[in-house]
Design a protein around this motif. Structure first.
Motif, PDB file in Angstrom:
ATOM      1  N   PRO A 187       0.986  -1.296  -0.063  1.00 24.74           N
ATOM      2  CA  PRO A 187      -0.068  -0.256   0.131  1.00 24.74           C
ATOM      3  C   PRO A 187       0.874   1.134   0.114  1.00 24.74           C
ATOM      4  N   GLY A 188       0.563   2.119  -0.819  1.00 24.80           N
ATOM      5  CA  GLY A 188       1.543   3.498  -0.951  1.00 24.80           C
ATOM      6  C   GLY A 188       2.730   3.266  -1.560  1.00 24.80           C
ATOM      7  N   VAL A 189       3.123   2.270  -2.257  1.00 23.64           N
ATOM      8  CA  VAL A 189       4.224   1.860  -3.170  1.00 23.64           C
ATOM      9  C   VAL A 189       3.880   1.283  -4.410  1.00 23.64           C
ATOM     10  N   VAL A 190       3.939   2.104  -5.513  1.00 22.16           N
ATOM     11  CA  VAL A 190       3.778   1.757  -7.005  1.00 22.16           C
ATOM     12  C   VAL A 190       5.120   1.304  -7.749  1.00 22.16           C
ATOM     13  N   LYS A 191       4.988   0.238  -8.131  1.00 21.17           N
ATOM     14  CA  LYS A 191       6.290  -0.134  -9.301  1.00 21.17           C
ATOM     15  C   LYS A 191       5.754   0.154 -10.519  1.00 21.17           C
ATOM     16  N   VAL A 192       6.519   1.158 -11.330  1.00 18.78           N
ATOM     17  CA  VAL A 192       6.108   1.539 -12.594  1.00 18.78           C
ATOM     18  C   VAL A 192       7.148   0.952 -13.658  1.00 18.78           C
ATOM     19  N   SER A 193       6.740   0.313 -14.565  1.00 14.71           N
ATOM     20  CA  SER A 193       7.293  -0.270 -15.726  1.00 14.71           C
ATOM     21  C   SER A 193       6.856   0.458 -16.963  1.00 14.71           C
ATOM     22  N   MET A 194       7.885   0.903 -17.853  1.00 15.24           N
ATOM     23  CA  MET A 194       7.740   1.396 -19.095  1.00 15.24           C
ATOM     24  C   MET A 194       8.273   0.717 -20.262  1.00 15.24           C
ATOM     25  N   ARG A 195       7.645   0.610 -21.268  1.00 14.56           N
ATOM     26  CA  ARG A 195       8.012   0.033 -22.402  1.00 14.56           C
ATOM     27  C   ARG A 195       7.761   1.154 -23.856  1.00 14.56           C
ATOM     28  N   ALA A 196       8.786   1.424 -24.509  1.00 16.58           N
ATOM     29  CA  ALA A 196       8.697   2.385 -25.654  1.00 16.58           C
ATOM     30  C   ALA A 196       8.604   1.532 -27.053  1.00 16.58           C
ATOM     31  N   ARG A 197       8.137   2.059 -28.121  1.00 15.44           N
ATOM     32  CA  ARG A 197       8.231   1.849 -29.460  1.00 15.44           C
ATOM     33  C   ARG A 197       9.587   2.556 -30.019  1.00 15.44           C
ATOM     34  N   ASP A 198       8.912   3.907 -30.527  1.00 17.16           N
ATOM     35  CA  ASP A 198      10.011   4.662 -31.124  1.00 17.16           C
ATOM     36  C   ASP A 198      10.223   5.981 -30.584  1.00 17.16           C
ATOM     37  N   ARG A 199       8.950   6.590 -30.290  1.00 22.86           N
ATOM     38  CA  ARG A 199       9.063   8.114 -30.259  1.00 22.86           C
ATOM     39  C   ARG A 199       9.788   8.700 -28.803  1.00 22.86           C
ATOM     40  N   VAL A 200       9.554   7.726 -27.780  1.00 22.35           N
ATOM     41  CA  VAL A 200       9.838   8.333 -26.420  1.00 22.35           C
ATOM     42  C   VAL A 200      11.257   7.600 -25.866  1.00 22.35           C
ATOM     43  N   ASP A 201      12.021   8.256 -25.324  1.00 19.26           N
ATOM     44  CA  ASP A 201      13.216   7.577 -24.639  1.00 19.26           C
ATOM     45  C   ASP A 201      12.753   7.355 -23.153  1.00 19.26           C
ATOM     46  N   VAL A 202      12.155   6.206 -22.757  1.00 18.37           N
ATOM     47  CA  VAL A 202      11.654   6.087 -21.322  1.00 18.37           C
ATOM     48  C   VAL A 202      12.504   6.033 -20.147  1.00 18.37           C
ATOM     49  N   SER A 203      13.787   5.704 -20.530  1.00 16.53           N
ATOM     50  CA  SER A 203      14.594   5.828 -19.488  1.00 16.53           C
ATOM     51  C   SER A 203      14.883   7.339 -19.037  1.00 16.53           C
ATOM     52  N   ALA A 204      14.679   8.202 -19.916  1.00 15.80           N
ATOM     53  CA  ALA A 204      14.622   9.690 -19.407  1.00 15.80           C
ATOM     54  C   ALA A 204      13.522  10.125 -18.307  1.00 15.80           C
ATOM     55  N   ILE A 205      12.441   9.312 -18.624  1.00 15.60           N
ATOM     56  CA  ILE A 205      11.048   9.849 -18.059  1.00 15.60           C
ATOM     57  C   ILE A 205      11.355   8.986 -16.642  1.00 15.60           C
ATOM     58  N   ALA A 206      11.782   7.710 -16.833  1.00 18.93           N
ATOM     59  CA  ALA A 206      12.183   6.950 -15.365  1.00 18.93           C
ATOM     60  C   ALA A 206      13.087   7.665 -14.534  1.00 18.93           C
ATOM     61  N   LYS A 207      14.122   8.394 -15.107  1.00 16.48           N
ATOM     62  CA  LYS A 207      15.059   8.978 -14.471  1.00 16.48           C
ATOM     63  C   LYS A 207      14.457  10.057 -13.813  1.00 16.48           C
ATOM     64  N   GLN A 208      13.824  10.907 -14.231  1.00 19.24           N
ATOM     65  CA  GLN A 208      13.253  12.090 -13.699  1.00 19.24           C
ATOM     66  C   GLN A 208      12.288  11.763 -12.565  1.00 19.24           C
ATOM     67  N   LEU A 209      11.796  10.175 -12.504  1.00 18.12           N
ATOM     68  CA  LEU A 209      11.198   9.796 -11.219  1.00 18.12           C
ATOM     69  C   LEU A 209      11.837   9.251 -10.249  1.00 18.12           C
ATOM     70  N   GLY A 210      13.182   9.196 -10.725  1.00 17.82           N
ATOM     71  CA  GLY A 210      14.108   8.521  -9.507  1.00 17.82           C
ATOM     72  C   GLY A 210      14.536   7.082  -9.978  1.00 17.82           C
ATOM     73  N   GLY A 211      14.002   6.503 -11.125  1.00 18.20           N
ATOM     74  CA  GLY A 211      14.382   5.148 -11.411  1.00 18.20           C
ATOM     75  C   GLY A 211      15.419   5.292 -12.745  1.00 18.20           C
ATOM     76  N   GLY A 212      15.572   4.340 -13.522  1.00 19.23           N
ATOM     77  CA  GLY A 212      16.360   4.574 -14.817  1.00 19.23           C
ATOM     78  C   GLY A 212      15.919   3.222 -15.525  1.00 19.23           C
ATOM     79  N   GLY A 213      17.072   2.914 -16.420  1.00 15.81           N
ATOM     80  CA  GLY A 213      16.748   1.885 -17.206  1.00 15.81           C
ATOM     81  C   GLY A 213      17.501   2.016 -18.836  1.00 15.81           C
ATOM     82  N   HIS A 214      16.766   1.407 -19.829  1.00 16.23           N
ATOM     83  CA  HIS A 214      16.999   1.608 -21.140  1.00 16.23           C
ATOM     84  C   HIS A 214      15.993   2.617 -21.940  1.00 16.23           C
ATOM     85  N   ALA A 215      16.464   3.003 -23.019  1.00 15.76           N
ATOM     86  CA  ALA A 215      15.413   3.783 -23.978  1.00 15.76           C
ATOM     87  C   ALA A 215      14.260   3.139 -24.138  1.00 15.76           C
ATOM     88  N   LYS A 216      14.185   1.921 -24.334  1.00 16.81           N
ATOM     89  CA  LYS A 216      12.872   1.333 -24.769  1.00 16.81           C
ATOM     90  C   LYS A 216      12.266   0.430 -23.587  1.00 16.81           C
TER      91      LYS A 216
END
Ligand code: 5GP
Ligand code: MN
Length: 331
Positions: free
Chosen positions: A271-300
């Motif tokens: 409760p109160g803790v949400v794990k977010v996973s993001m997967r992208a096709r081409d238009r957005v680099d989701v590692s940058a999105i995750a990084k802004q929210l304290g996470g990270g990963g790869h572009a896709k």
């Protein structure tokens, strides 16, 4: 980003220079994290070194076909009194991904950081970070060769598992000719590709199907149908009698929908803790999105953990995603 990178030779020297090691991967380990950690363990055994292999939290049982799986310690269940002067961290995108295992580091400990996340902040004293590698296991293959390690079926299985899982079964765009060449070499040591794929990619738990059934009811398209999202609450987990690892892969149902640019899953781990996973096709680099929210990963493929309810987590992600996508929620 600081790219004062170590060479494979320096990483191999790190293994030779020390005698007793702490080996770890990241919280919620996947196939690359686990295959790489156990691959390091097998290399240390060959070099006649001592080690303890520890993670904060459990390693999914689906990986129990890997050699030395029974040596993996869950720090939450098996605390350790010892501290270590030499540490090898694999597949950790940043320092926080090591979790509480950091409490086992002696002050001034030497830390070899082997990773392939572009968001890696070079937290080691020796950093072998190669964003162009498909998997940490690909880098490990080079370290093993450099260190003069004899490849056998067990070591090959660990490295193959990392390559297979981080390329989504040799399908993602990180599947380079080199990945296939290494995979072919590993098969020549006796790895059975059908069996590994069955365990890592095909087999699912019944609890997973029950979570999936509930999650699919939440699937929605937004942002002009460019975003698809799905959510799982703690209530869903308890009603499906499922563990967190049973929610793996849900985000792919979102990203795979025709026309969708970004798929997002919101999994309420507690409760109160949400794990977010993001997967992208081409238009957005989701590692940058995750990084802004304290996470990270790869572009896709990226992830982060957000505090609050699922609805609040959604709003936080949309706030960062919308400028990158150029589309607002209800368009
Ligand atoms: P997943 O969504 O499958 O958990 O993770 C996708 C990718 O993002 C993986 O490469 C994983 O290592 C990375 N990732 C997931 N969660 C986090 C996080 O909280 N912090 C960082 N730095 N990377 C993450
Ligand atoms: Mn990886």
């Amino acid at each position: 980003m600081n790219r004062n990178q170590a060479t494979v030779e320096e990483a191999a020297r790190f293994l030779r220079e020390h005698n007793r090691f702490l080996v770890l991967s990241h919280i919620s380990p996947d196939g690359d994290a686990t295959g790489s950690a156990l691959g390091v363990v097998l290399m240390l055994e060959q070099l006649g070194k001592e080690y303890v292999v520890v993670n904060e939290g459990e390693t999914p049982l689906k990986f129990n076909f890997l050699p030395r799986f029974d040596r993996l310690r869950d720090l939450r269940k098996q605390p350790l009194a010892e501290t270590f002067e030499a540490v090898i961290a694999v597949d950790c995108a940043d320092e926080s991904r090591m979790g509480d295992v950091r409490s086992l580091f002696a002050s001034g400990a030497a830390l070899l950081n082997i990773d392939h996340h572009p968001t890696n902040d070079d937290f080691g004293s020796v950093n072998l970070v190669r964003p162009e590698a498909a998997a940490t296991a690909e880098i490990l293959f080079d370290v093993a060769e450099q260190a003069g390690i004899a490849f056998n079926e067990e070591l090959a299985l660990c490295i193959y598992t990392g390559l297979l899982t981080d390329t989504g079964g040799f399908r993602y765009s990180n599947t380079t000719p080199r990945v296939m060449e290494i995979a072919a070499r590993l098969l020549s040591y006796g790895v059975k590709p059908g069996e590994v794929a069955e365990r890592c990619l095909e087999e699912i738990t019944f609890a997973h199907v029950k979570v999936l059934r509930r999650a699919l009811q939440t699937l929605e398209l937004s942002h002009g149908s460019l975003v698809a999202s799905i959510a799982v609450s703690v209530g869903d987990f308890s009603e499906a009698n499922a563990q967190r690892e049973d929610a793996g892969g849900l985000v792919n149902y979102c990203r795979n929908i025709e026309g969708v640019e970004v798929g997002v899953s919101f999994v309420e781990a507690e409760p109160g803790v949400v794990k977010v996973s993001m997967r992208a096709r081409d238009r957005v680099d989701v590692s940058a999105i995750a990084k802004q929210l304290g996470g990270g990963g790869h572009a896709k493929a990226s992830g982060c953990t957000v505090k609050g309810t699922i609805a609040e987590a959604k709003q936080k992600v949309w706030d960062v995603l919308e400028p990158a996508l150029g589309v607002k929620h209800d368009e």
